[in-house]
Design a protein around this motif. Sequence first.
Motif, PDB file in Angstrom:
ATOM      1  N   ALA A 162      -7.897  50.250 -13.313  1.00 32.23           N
ATOM      2  CA  ALA A 162      -9.612  49.897 -13.312  1.00 32.23           C
ATOM      3  C   ALA A 162     -10.047  48.933 -12.168  1.00 32.23           C
ATOM      4  N   LEU A 163      -9.324  47.859 -12.028  1.00 29.91           N
ATOM      5  CA  LEU A 163      -9.554  46.705 -11.402  1.00 29.91           C
ATOM      6  C   LEU A 163      -9.326  47.379  -9.841  1.00 29.91           C
ATOM      7  N   ASP A 164      -8.400  48.247  -9.603  1.00 33.39           N
ATOM      8  CA  ASP A 164      -8.295  48.748  -8.279  1.00 33.39           C
ATOM      9  C   ASP A 164      -9.315  49.593  -7.816  1.00 33.39           C
ATOM     10  N   GLU A 173      -8.329  44.809   0.703  1.00 29.92           N
ATOM     11  CA  GLU A 173      -7.037  44.133  -0.290  1.00 29.92           C
ATOM     12  C   GLU A 173      -5.951  45.115  -0.639  1.00 29.92           C
ATOM     13  N   ASN A 174      -4.843  44.463  -0.771  1.00 30.86           N
ATOM     14  CA  ASN A 174      -3.882  45.314  -1.356  1.00 30.86           C
ATOM     15  C   ASN A 174      -3.795  45.692  -2.808  1.00 30.86           C
ATOM     16  N   PRO A 175      -3.257  46.791  -2.990  1.00 28.96           N
ATOM     17  CA  PRO A 175      -3.347  47.150  -4.580  1.00 28.96           C
ATOM     18  C   PRO A 175      -2.813  45.954  -5.525  1.00 28.96           C
TER      19      PRO A 175
END
Length: 62
Positions: A12-14, A22-24
């Motif tokens: 959900a954040l990604d 940004e990176n995973p």
Amino acid sequence: MLKGKIQFYLEALDRDVKKPHENPSVDIILCKSKDEDVVEYALSRNMSPTMISEYRTKLISF
């Protein structure tokens, strides 16, 4: 159960918060002690690299 919940929130954040540059997201699970067997069973189907370590809860005096 814990790993599934963490994966849910990271996904959900990604999808909803992470910026394209940004990176995973990564997960960190802190435990008081390390039990190699429990960790192996809990993460055996996990496809991402996993590092396991112990940490100390008290500072070492010099």
